[in-house]
Design a protein around this motif. Structure first.
Motif: not given
Length: 286
Positions: A20-25, A180-191, A193-202
């Motif tokens: 799916y396009r746009g669902f990246d992080i 490793r899962s904990v570290a990965r989730i933290d990394s996604m938020f640092q990259l 992820w929340q802003n990506e979702v805000i853009r997608l919801t529009r």
């Protein structure tokens, strides 16, 4: 990516959410730099609102494999969507016609049910598919109730003949996966992820299939201010652990054991294990 450094390789994503396009992080897509360095297929191929079947992916993957081999490259299929792998290497069945009215009525009823309840149903009517995710559970119930046949039986008895036979490299860090899962989730938020979702919801409808990717529904709730970030991280971690458990069960029970090599990426000798697997794969007629 390390394998692709050893020999010319095309990586084919067998991930049902990276399509799916746009669902990246949140889907951990390969980065732009990685895709420039190694050809990737199966990433960003459909819009978020589109429905895309395992059969369609398998047909496309067949073309990607042919293209890779035509260029003198290895085709490396990577990802954890078991149904995609089954469609490509085992063949899918020719689906019987389903009554559209009954199908719509059943879909309405099942949509209101929790995943745990759906799983209990499938444990009774089609046990081999009980460890799978919600979409597969819904499909199992739909086929069983509307055709009178188990989906697992149809896959086995009515499958189209596949073109390839695979050798599998199952990468699993064992107990270290939790950390490793904990570290990965933290990394996604640092990259972002929340802003990506805000853009997608529009632009993306709330019922688009892409939103079913693990964690996206939770982050959407976070973006809407319905939960705290700490609560979101905890919920995503639970989803991730549950998904990892289902994947381990699937790979343990569904793959032919004589064609599986397992490797711990934290083992100091992992390169030797992968090299042996690469040699076996190169010698295989697959």
């Amino acid at each position: 990516m390390w394998i692709a450094e050893q020999r010319p390789t095309t990586i084919i994503s067998a991930d049902s959410r990276q399509i799916y396009r746009g669902f990246d992080i949140g889907t951990a897509k390969p980065t732009v730099v990685e895709q420039r360095g190694v050809p990737h297929r199966g990433v960003d191929i459909v819009d978020a609102a589109a429905r895309y079947s395992a059969a369609a992916w398998a047909d496309a993957a067949g073309t990607w494999i042919d293209d890779a081999r035509g260029q003198g490259r290895e085709a490396l299929v990577v990802g954890g969507t078991g149904l995609y792998l089954r469609a490509l290497f085992d063949g899918l069945f020719e689906e019987p016609a389903l009554d559209p009215v009954r199908r719509a009525e059943l879909a309405t009823t099942l949509a209101a049910m929790q995943t745990a309840e759906l799983r209990r149903w499938v444990e009774s009517i089609d046990p081999p598919r009980a460890p799978l995710g919600r979409a597969q559970l819904l499909r199992s119930i739909e086929i069983a109730l509307l055709t009178g046949h188990r989906l697992s039986d149809l896959h086995r008895l009515c499958a189209r003949q596949p073109r390839w036979q695979a050798r599998y490299l199952v990468v699993d860090p064992g107990p270290a996966l939790a950390g490793r899962s904990v570290a990965r989730i933290d990394s996604m938020f640092q990259l972002g992820w929340q802003n990506e979702v805000i853009r997608l919801t529009r632009d993306i409808p709330a019922d688009a299939p892409a939103w079913n990717a693990a964690g996206y529904g939770v982050v959407r709730n976070l973006a809407a201010g319905e939960i705290t970030r700490a609560s979101a991280i905890e919920q995503i971690l639970i989803e991730t652990r549950q998904y990892a458990k289902r994947q381990r069960t699937w790979f343990r029970n569904q793959l032919p054991s004589d064609r599986v090599t397992r490797v711990d990426p934290l083992d100091v000798n992992w390169k030797s294990t992968v090299e042996r697997w690469m040699f076996e794969s190169h010698e295989s007629p697959a």
